[in-house]
Write an enzyme that holds these catalytic residues in place. Structure first.
Site, PDB file in Angstrom:
ATOM      1  N   HIS A 158      72.834  53.041  71.833  1.00 30.03           N
ATOM      2  CA  HIS A 158      71.586  52.899  71.056  1.00 30.03           C
ATOM      3  C   HIS A 158      71.808  52.194  69.717  1.00 30.03           C
ATOM      4  O   HIS A 158      70.834  51.796  69.074  1.00 30.03           O
ATOM      5  CB  HIS A 158      70.946  54.267  70.814  1.00 30.03           C
ATOM      6  N   ASP A 194      73.298  54.787  81.903  1.00 28.56           N
ATOM      7  CA  ASP A 194      72.816  55.979  81.205  1.00 28.56           C
ATOM      8  C   ASP A 194      71.321  56.177  81.512  1.00 28.56           C
ATOM      9  O   ASP A 194      70.599  55.212  81.777  1.00 28.56           O
ATOM     10  CB  ASP A 194      73.030  55.794  79.695  1.00 28.56           C
ATOM     11  N   HIS A 196      69.022  56.791  79.503  1.00 25.11           N
ATOM     12  CA  HIS A 196      68.209  56.158  78.459  1.00 25.11           C
ATOM     13  C   HIS A 196      68.519  54.659  78.346  1.00 25.11           C
ATOM     14  O   HIS A 196      69.660  54.246  78.549  1.00 25.11           O
ATOM     15  CB  HIS A 196      68.478  56.815  77.104  1.00 25.11           C
ATOM     16  N   ASP A 283      73.848  61.493  82.102  1.00 26.12           N
ATOM     17  CA  ASP A 283      72.606  62.260  81.910  1.00 26.12           C
ATOM     18  C   ASP A 283      71.561  61.945  82.980  1.00 26.12           C
ATOM     19  O   ASP A 283      70.431  62.427  82.913  1.00 26.12           O
ATOM     20  CB  ASP A 283      72.033  62.075  80.487  1.00 26.12           C
ATOM     21  N   TYR A 322      74.695  65.604  78.984  1.00 27.40           N
ATOM     22  CA  TYR A 322      74.542  66.781  78.117  1.00 27.40           C
ATOM     23  C   TYR A 322      74.576  68.103  78.873  1.00 27.40           C
ATOM     24  O   TYR A 322      74.404  69.157  78.266  1.00 27.40           O
ATOM     25  CB  TYR A 322      73.254  66.630  77.276  1.00 27.40           C
TER      26      TYR A 322
END
Ligand code: OKP
Ligand code: ZN
Length: 339
Positions: A158, A194, A196, A283, A322
């Site tokens: 990010h 990922d 995201h 994740d 996570y």
């Protein structure tokens, strides 16, 4: 497989504003500890990083931003602030002039985009070490062509050229890709799996034609990071066509996810790049507290096998994931599929 890892991450334990509650971040030291012990138990060799090359970091981030990250905690305490975490509370309104504030609290807003990411006493040491792991993994790959895994924590995808957020400060995958370019790869692909969207990696490379960025992720119209990762973002200027976003609805099933991964892999194969960086977020796991996809542990092996069919020299960089109890086995499953 060689695993590049470090204990420097341990001193970084950030706070997070999560849906209105301020508490410990989902992205804690336990994550890297679980992954390291699982990989050691599988017989992978853990090695430390070389020192971080700040000139390398400066080719993917603004020099002022890197200096800001390195100094932010000291400036926070020197300013007389006593809270254990430095964070912003004001971000530039749309259309603002964008002039950079001199005061630290204003600068924190200038250099961040999310209230889920804070800076504490051990943050810079962990962040610079995490980037050093990616750099060292790329160096090892360039030396002998064998796939390498960088156990990066905090994650990086990010982080943009000049902003932190989404638990990320320096973009480790971008550091690895840039290092591979600097070591002679004419073209490199970053494949981000990922949950995201890797907005930072996209931002860093979107106008370049030497690093292709492909990402399979939850549709930003309904998921963090909210403001980039749409299918119509395909690259800018010289980088036109060198960004591929494959957003999927929340709750997407495994066959659809796998078919979408195939599209990204096929495109990388068609481009004929010389090396690959995988931004490995786990994740996408069915039990992840921040995700809504449904991959099980064995699916990470299948995904890695598909990626390995490209036959490219590969660096794997750790991003999110996570579900602490399952992290070790999920990462181990992916690495098993790679070799
Ligand atoms: C980092 B990586 C939850 C909302 C904000 C979003 C998650 C960042 C994910 N508190 N945080 O891509 O796994
Ligand atoms: Zn993620």
């Amino acid at each position: 497989m060689i695993v590049v890892a470090s204990d420097a991450h341990r001193d970084h334990h950030a706070s997070e504003l999560h849906d209105g509650d301020f508490g410990p971040s989902f992205e804690g030291p336990e994550r890297a500890e679980r992954i390291a012990s699982a990989l050691a138990a599988e017989g992978h060799a853990l090695v430390g990083p070389d020192p971080l090359d700040l000139d390398l970091v400066g080719r993917v981030h603004d020099a002022d931003y890197v200096e800001f990250l390195a100094d932010a905690w000291d400036r926070w305490t020197e300013r007389g602030l006593t809270a254990p975490m430095a964070m912003a509370h004001t971000w530039p309104p749309r259309g603002s002039a964008g002039r950079r504030p001199t005061d630290l609290v204003g600068r924190l807003g200038y250099h961040s985009f999310a209230a889920d990411t804070t800076i504490g006493a051990g943050t810079w040491s962990a962040v610079s070490s995490s980037a050093a792991l990616a750099q060292s993994a790329a160096d090892r790959l360039a030396a002998d062509g064998e796939a390498v895994y960088a156990l990066c924590r905090p994650p990086g995808h990010h982080a943009t050229t000049d902003q932190f957020g989404g638990y990320c400060y320096l973009n480790n995958a971008a550091v690895a890709a840039q290092r591979l370019v600097d070591r002679g790869s004419a073209t490199v692909a970053v494949l981000d799996v990922d949950y995201h969207h890797g907005n930072g990696t996209q931002h860093i490379f979107e106008a370049r034609r030497d690093v292709f960025v492909a990402s399979v992720h939850a549709d930003p119209i309904e998921e963090f990071p909210w403001f980039s990762g749409h299918a119509d973002e395909t690259g800018v200027d010289d980088g036109a066509g060198w960004t591929l976003n494959l957003p999927l609805p929340r709750g997407t099933d495994v066959p659809t996810w796998m078919a979408t991964l195939d599209r990204a892999v096929d495109r990388i194969g068609d481009l004929g790049v010389e090396a690959l960086v995988v931004s490995l977020g786990v994740d996408t796991y069915v039990g992840d507290p921040l995700g809504t996809f449904a991959l099980d542990t064995g699916d990470f092996t299948l995904a890695a096998r598909r990626i390995a069919e490209l036959g490219l020299p590969t660096v794997v960089v750790q991003e999110g994931g996570y579900a602490d109890d399952a992290l070790g086995r999920n990462v181990a499953a992916f690495l098993a599929g790679l070799s």
